[in-house]
Design an enzyme around this catalytic site. Sequence first.
Site, PDB file in Angstrom:
ATOM      1  N   THR A  49       0.723  -1.088   0.107  1.00 37.46           N
ATOM      2  CA  THR A  49       0.008   0.021  -0.061  1.00 37.46           C
ATOM      3  C   THR A  49       0.887   1.319  -0.087  1.00 37.46           C
ATOM      4  O   THR A  49       0.330   2.296  -0.520  1.00 37.46           O
ATOM      5  CB  THR A  49      -0.960   0.069   1.316  1.00 37.46           C
ATOM      6  OG1 THR A  49      -0.276  -0.246   2.355  1.00 37.46           O
ATOM      7  CG2 THR A  49      -2.191  -1.098   0.947  1.00 37.46           C
ATOM      8  N   THR A  50       2.174   1.206   0.417  1.00 31.70           N
ATOM      9  CA  THR A  50       3.190   2.206   0.316  1.00 31.70           C
ATOM     10  C   THR A  50       3.386   2.759  -1.012  1.00 31.70           C
ATOM     11  O   THR A  50       3.538   3.806  -1.536  1.00 31.70           O
ATOM     12  CB  THR A  50       4.300   2.103   1.074  1.00 31.70           C
ATOM     13  OG1 THR A  50       3.878   1.926   2.530  1.00 31.70           O
ATOM     14  CG2 THR A  50       5.387   3.106   1.042  1.00 31.70           C
ATOM     15  N   TYR A 112     -12.428  -1.741   5.151  1.00 31.28           N
ATOM     16  CA  TYR A 112     -13.916  -1.246   4.987  1.00 31.28           C
ATOM     17  C   TYR A 112     -14.885  -2.136   5.411  1.00 31.28           C
ATOM     18  O   TYR A 112     -15.934  -1.935   6.158  1.00 31.28           O
ATOM     19  CB  TYR A 112     -14.079  -0.737   3.750  1.00 31.28           C
ATOM     20  CG  TYR A 112     -15.590   0.298   3.887  1.00 31.28           C
ATOM     21  CD1 TYR A 112     -15.305   1.468   4.262  1.00 31.28           C
ATOM     22  CD2 TYR A 112     -16.781  -0.664   3.108  1.00 31.28           C
ATOM     23  CE1 TYR A 112     -16.801   2.138   4.007  1.00 31.28           C
ATOM     24  CE2 TYR A 112     -17.840   0.335   3.327  1.00 31.28           C
ATOM     25  CZ  TYR A 112     -17.847   1.611   3.695  1.00 31.28           C
ATOM     26  OH  TYR A 112     -19.204   2.338   3.949  1.00 31.28           O
ATOM     27  N   TYR A 138      -1.204  -9.431   6.502  1.00 31.79           N
ATOM     28  CA  TYR A 138      -0.827  -7.981   7.012  1.00 31.79           C
ATOM     29  C   TYR A 138      -1.974  -7.353   7.800  1.00 31.79           C
ATOM     30  O   TYR A 138      -3.054  -7.371   7.158  1.00 31.79           O
ATOM     31  CB  TYR A 138      -0.522  -7.163   5.778  1.00 31.79           C
ATOM     32  CG  TYR A 138      -0.127  -5.888   5.806  1.00 31.79           C
ATOM     33  CD1 TYR A 138       0.300  -5.305   7.085  1.00 31.79           C
ATOM     34  CD2 TYR A 138      -0.323  -4.810   4.696  1.00 31.79           C
ATOM     35  CE1 TYR A 138       0.561  -4.238   7.344  1.00 31.79           C
ATOM     36  CE2 TYR A 138      -0.042  -3.726   5.072  1.00 31.79           C
ATOM     37  CZ  TYR A 138       0.535  -3.244   6.050  1.00 31.79           C
ATOM     38  OH  TYR A 138       0.902  -1.789   6.248  1.00 31.79           O
ATOM     39  N   ARG A 143      -5.719   1.250   9.273  1.00 29.85           N
ATOM     40  CA  ARG A 143      -6.254   1.341   7.761  1.00 29.85           C
ATOM     41  C   ARG A 143      -7.299   0.478   7.220  1.00 29.85           C
ATOM     42  O   ARG A 143      -8.068   1.025   6.467  1.00 29.85           O
ATOM     43  CB  ARG A 143      -4.865   1.314   6.827  1.00 29.85           C
ATOM     44  CG  ARG A 143      -3.972   2.563   7.036  1.00 29.85           C
ATOM     45  CD  ARG A 143      -2.748   2.021   5.877  1.00 29.85           C
ATOM     46  NE  ARG A 143      -1.753   3.233   6.230  1.00 29.85           N
ATOM     47  CZ  ARG A 143      -1.798   4.375   5.208  1.00 29.85           C
ATOM     48  NH1 ARG A 143      -3.005   4.460   4.763  1.00 29.85           N
ATOM     49  NH2 ARG A 143      -0.676   5.258   5.674  1.00 29.85           N
ATOM     50  N   LYS A 167       2.929  -9.708   9.093  1.00 25.42           N
ATOM     51  CA  LYS A 167       3.466  -8.412   9.191  1.00 25.42           C
ATOM     52  C   LYS A 167       2.380  -7.781  10.127  1.00 25.42           C
ATOM     53  O   LYS A 167       1.333  -7.431   9.764  1.00 25.42           O
ATOM     54  CB  LYS A 167       3.298  -7.514   7.792  1.00 25.42           C
ATOM     55  CG  LYS A 167       3.928  -6.007   8.032  1.00 25.42           C
ATOM     56  CD  LYS A 167       3.745  -5.385   6.730  1.00 25.42           C
ATOM     57  CE  LYS A 167       4.046  -4.005   7.115  1.00 25.42           C
ATOM     58  NZ  LYS A 167       3.888  -3.254   5.777  1.00 25.42           N
ATOM     59  N   ILE A 209       9.059  -4.847   8.007  1.00 28.60           N
ATOM     60  CA  ILE A 209       8.623  -4.611   6.723  1.00 28.60           C
ATOM     61  C   ILE A 209       8.602  -2.949   6.723  1.00 28.60           C
ATOM     62  O   ILE A 209       7.638  -2.583   7.442  1.00 28.60           O
ATOM     63  CB  ILE A 209       7.497  -5.160   5.989  1.00 28.60           C
ATOM     64  CG1 ILE A 209       8.026  -6.541   5.795  1.00 28.60           C
ATOM     65  CG2 ILE A 209       7.027  -4.546   4.660  1.00 28.60           C
ATOM     66  CD1 ILE A 209       6.675  -7.382   5.366  1.00 28.60           C
TER      67      ILE A 209
END
Length: 300
Positions: A49-50, A112, A138, A143, A167, A209
């Site tokens: 997502t980065t 979401y 993850y 988020r 992660k 990470i």
Amino acid sequence: MSLRDTLKGTGVALVTPFKENQDIDFEAYDRLIDFVIHGGVEYLVVLGTTGETPTISKSEKIDILEFTYRKVGLSVPIVVGIGGNNTKEVINDIETYPLQQATAILSASPYYSKPSQEGLFRHYKLLSEAAPKPIILYNVPGRTASNIAAETTIRLANECSNIMGIKEASGNMIQCFHILKDRPSEFLVTSGDDHLALSLIAAGMDGVISVAANCFPKDFSEMVRQCLRSDFNSAKGLLFKMLHGFDLLFVENNPAGVKAVLAELGIIENQLRLPLVPLSETHHSKVKEYLESLKIYQAL
């Protein structure tokens, strides 16, 4: 060699450089890969997502993967981000993306939708059955708006042979301790929080990470190696050196802070895709001040 051994240390969640016209800047991406590998990171995480993946098309993602494979070869492991909140679509991506050269798949929990723990378990179980490579969970509830509980992580680790790591970016130290206490011996547990890396490795995590390793690969990866050697006094010195930098990276959004630093270092252009925008002028000036304080400006 187990995945836990292969991915011990620092993985860098690579940003995706863009040109002013919003095309992917592969020349800058090439420079970035050189920068982080020469800086000492142990592996690359592509399409996380980065990397602003919600704004990147599937064909662009495949182009990025294929470029990365050609560039990196077998020099370092490559972890590929494939996640989403439509289980069927995530499975289709897993089945159609070029993954032959990948070491593992990093899959963010569904955002979401806020599924129950049973929903999360079934989602990941189906992904693990479809995946040709090991799955790394993850967990980033800040988020996604849902948390993978420690009990669910351990259940997945024990019942799904292809789920081989997590992660963990909940920021909940107690939850982290429970995962570390109960994990199978070969199950990778890596931090997703740069600020907490030292503390979490001290508790038993296998590395990080990292977002910050895009910008400070040499110091960050060395800090992690020192932590893994239990040389926490030396690691603490590097953490404190970078700490204000970490704050600036996340002051507005990720990866606006990272891209501001990398632009100042001459590696990429300071371009993001909407709805993200570059760091505000006020905070960008603080980035410049911080970099000048480190005396790391140099010709690249």
